[in-house]
Write an enzyme that holds these catalytic residues in place. Structure first.
Site, PDB file in Angstrom:
ATOM      1  N   CYS A 399     -22.137  38.581  38.601  1.00 22.51           N
ATOM      2  CA  CYS A 399     -22.684  37.406  39.272  1.00 22.51           C
ATOM      3  C   CYS A 399     -23.428  36.523  38.265  1.00 22.51           C
ATOM      4  CB  CYS A 399     -23.553  37.827  40.458  1.00 22.51           C
ATOM      5  SG  CYS A 399     -23.704  36.511  41.689  1.00 22.51           S
ATOM      6  N   HIS A 525     -20.160  41.174  43.283  1.00 26.22           N
ATOM      7  CA  HIS A 525     -20.933  42.376  42.937  1.00 26.22           C
ATOM      8  C   HIS A 525     -20.075  43.630  43.137  1.00 26.22           C
ATOM      9  CE1 HIS A 525     -24.915  40.508  42.444  1.00 26.22           C
ATOM     10  NE2 HIS A 525     -24.472  39.644  43.338  1.00 26.22           N
ATOM     11  N   GLU A 527     -20.488  46.467  42.019  1.00 22.49           N
ATOM     12  CA  GLU A 527     -21.303  47.684  42.096  1.00 22.49           C
ATOM     13  C   GLU A 527     -21.468  48.196  43.525  1.00 22.49           C
ATOM     14  OE1 GLU A 527     -22.374  44.687  41.134  1.00 22.49           O
ATOM     15  OE2 GLU A 527     -24.430  44.256  41.769  1.00 22.49           O
TER      16      GLU A 527
HETATM   17  N1  GLN Z   1     -28.578  32.839  40.996  1.00 19.18           N
HETATM   18  C1  GLN Z   1     -27.149  32.825  40.937  1.00 19.18           C
HETATM   19  C2  GLN Z   1     -26.520  32.124  42.124  1.00 19.18           C
HETATM   20  O1  GLN Z   1     -27.147  31.908  43.123  1.00 19.18           O
HETATM   21  C3  GLN Z   1     -26.606  34.237  40.793  1.00 19.18           C
HETATM   22  C4  GLN Z   1     -26.818  35.062  42.005  1.00 19.18           C
HETATM   23  C5  GLN Z   1     -26.641  36.545  41.742  1.00 19.18           C
HETATM   24  O2  GLN Z   1     -26.603  36.987  40.600  1.00 19.18           O
HETATM   25  N2  GLN Z   1     -26.544  37.325  42.783  1.00 19.18           N
HETATM   26  O3  GLN Z   1     -25.372  31.787  42.081  1.00 19.18           O
END
Ligand code: GLN
Length: 565
Positions: A399, A525, A527
């Protein structure tokens, strides 16, 4: 367990008509592994061919933990249907090997939110709204609805916090009532306590357990089982003493001593007789547990052929490693598959900003930059991506970790440090990462990101396609920003492949570097979908490259990756 996530054992599953409930409460102190105990019970029940659903009741007033700092509350776990939930749901999914939904997590805030919405709508016809019955009724109806689509045989419900807290009284009262409603024989109360070693003689002390059982009884709940966390196994004398004061059978006092890995807990509890006690008490008959695959997984975890492999996790919440719980577990699962023991080197991204990256990153087999929000420590994360790219260290960006990899690459190509995300500098002249309008211009911060499972198509001939072994996947998201499509040509022309795209081609979901052993970033994600028995493909590929990086050889896999649905 079989690979498709069904209970193994080669015999037809037995499905009782009446749903059974196992309620798990905690006493003495918090953080004694109640979630792992509930998850382990889930695995033990499922290993008997029964369908299981599992739920966490959280006593705080937040509607969900999505708006809470990871430093306050640990990781925010995301379900396939896009709920932001307590990290214990991650344990449940990993142990039970089922993908849960938002129905499996209920907070006091969500209960009141619903009751007050109904009151405003006039649903209660002028009645006075009270904790009993309105709040308790709402709790009971949510518990009854859990896993409804799957028609579970057994529903496990963990109550957050500790018995004696003011906050969890309505939950406990609802459970007490539910036991009467569904039939006393269909419910089992498991109380998890701590038996500390104290005093000059360093004896194991049972008094706190006695007190917390008394506390539970004072609100009308008599436990059927007491699970005792302690550093060592309880002696028969201590077991008898706890049984006497808690008014349970001695075989219902279960020792849960310290073990090397949380994944041993189902085996420890099974050996202590808890599985047999549960099925007998709930009238489920004698069912033989099938825990062979789980045992083999634990054996592989405890006895790796490559003893240690250092993996850096570069983040700003490293003072609370629980903030990255699923990431660490996913690395561990890939370690099982490659028979290596990954050791995490926690690297503070803010500290990295003032240091030579070699000081903090030299010698690691791979670098992970996990998800995150806000500008603090962002330059350190970009430095970590730079280090991984230029030193050819395996890199996995999750992300935000993908977004910093893109920013770093564009900076390099354009020869300017002005490139960043709009999240960190709204006035940047080079917004390589920018907002998704539908998730950015929102009044409410809670539950308004791009959340849950979204489909992604994988480009042939890429690392991503190789490790997934599929042309199309679904992964869980939690973000407001995305790769700015105006930068696609810059990325592609200089060797960053866009290996995963949304089905309409509009969103970049995975990037990877062409001339690098393993440099992959994903907007989702992965994970959250990793299981001990089913390592996630991206962590699997990352760890394969990490072993090659330090050992100069390709490892031989113990098991192949597979994404949980
Ligand atoms: N802050 C970033 C976004 O909103 C990444 C979010 C995250 O890593 N879950 O896109």
């Amino acid at each position: 367990m079989t690979r498709d996530g069904t209970a193994g054992g080669g015999r037809a599953a037995r499905h009782p008509s009446q749903r059974r409930y196992i309620f798990v409460t905690g006493g003495v102190v918090s953080a004694i592994g109640k979630g792992v105990t509930a998850a382990s019970i889930g695995r033990m029940v499922k290993s008997r061919g029964l369908r299981v659903s599992i739920m966490k009741l959280d006593p705080y007033i937040n509607v969900d933990p999505g708006t809470m700092s990871p430093l306050e509350h640990g990781e925010v776990f995301v379900t396939v249907d896009g709920a932001e939930t307590d990290q214990d749901l991650g344990h449940y999914e990993r142990f039970v090997d089922e993908s849960l939904t938002g129905a499996s997590n209920l907070t006091t805030g969500a209960v009141y939110d619903r009751v007050i919405t109904r009151e405003r709508r006039g649903d209660f016809l002028g009645g006075t709204i009270q904790v009993i019955p309105h709040v308790t009724d709402e709790i009971k109806s949510r518990i009854r609805a859990v896993g409804d689509g799957d028609d579970p045989d057994v529903v496990i419900v963990e109550v957050g916090g500790t018995v004696g807290d003011i906050e969890n009284i309505p939950f406990l009262e609802a459970l007490r009532q539910l036991r009467r409603e569904v039939g006393m024989r269909n419910v089992l109360f498991v109380h998890v306590t701590l038996v500390p070693r104290l005093g000059s003689t360093l004896e194991l002390k049972t008094k706190p357990t006695q007190h917390s059982v008394r506390e539970l009884r004072s609100i009308g709940i008599q436990p059927d089982v007491v699970v005792c966390r302690s550093d060592d196994r309880l002696t028969p004398e201590l077991v008898d003493k706890i049984a006497l004061f808690a008014d349970v059978e001695s075989r219902a006092v279960i020792s849960n001593p310290e073990v090397a890995s949380i994944y041993e807990v189902p085996l420890v509890l099974e050996e202590a007789g808890l599985g047999a006690f549960i099925t007998e008490h709930l009238g489920l008959g004698e069912l033989t547990p099938e825990l062979d695959e789980w045992s083999a997984t634990v054996d592989a975890l405890l006895d790796p052929t490559v003893p240690e492999l250092e993996i850096a996790i570069v983040g700003k919440y490293i003072s609370l490693p629980d903030a990255y719980l699923s990431v660490v577990e996913a690395v561990r699962h890939a370690g099982i598959a490659w028979k290596v023991r990954p050791v995490i080197r926690w690297v503070d991204s803010e500290e990295l900003e003032d240091r030579d990256p070699h000081d903090l990153l030299a010698g690691v087999a791979g670098i992970i930059v996990p998800g995150g929000f806000g500008p603090r420590g962002i330059e350190g994360k970009i430095m970590a991506a730079h280090y991984a790219r230029t030193q050819k260290v395996p890199y996995l960006g999750l992300c935000l970790g993908m977004q910093v990899a893109v920013i770093e690459f564009v900076r390099q190509v354009l020869g300017t440090d002005d490139c960043t995300s709009i999240e960190f500098n709204p006035d940047t002249p080079h917004p390589a990462i920018h907002p998704m309008p539908e998730y950015y211009h929102v009044a409410n911060k809670g539950g308004s990101m791009r959340l849950g499972a979204w489909r992604c198509d994988l480009v042939a001939g890429t690392q991503a396609r190789r490790v997934y072994g599929a042309a199309s996947i679904e992964e869980r998201h939690r973000h407001r920003m995305e790769v700015n499509n105006n930068y696609r040509d810059i990325l592609r022309s200089q060797g960053m492949t866009l290996s995963g795209l949304s089905p309409d081609g509009a969103l970049v979901e995975i990037v990877e570097l062409d001339h690098h052993p393993w440099f992959v970033g994903c907007q989702f994600h992965p994970e959250f979908a990793s299981r001990p028995t089913r390592p996630h493909p991206l962590f699997w590929g990352f760890l394969e490259a990490a072993v090659r990086h330090v050992e100069g050889r390709s490892p031989v896999p113990e098991s192949v990756p597979e994404v949980a649905g």
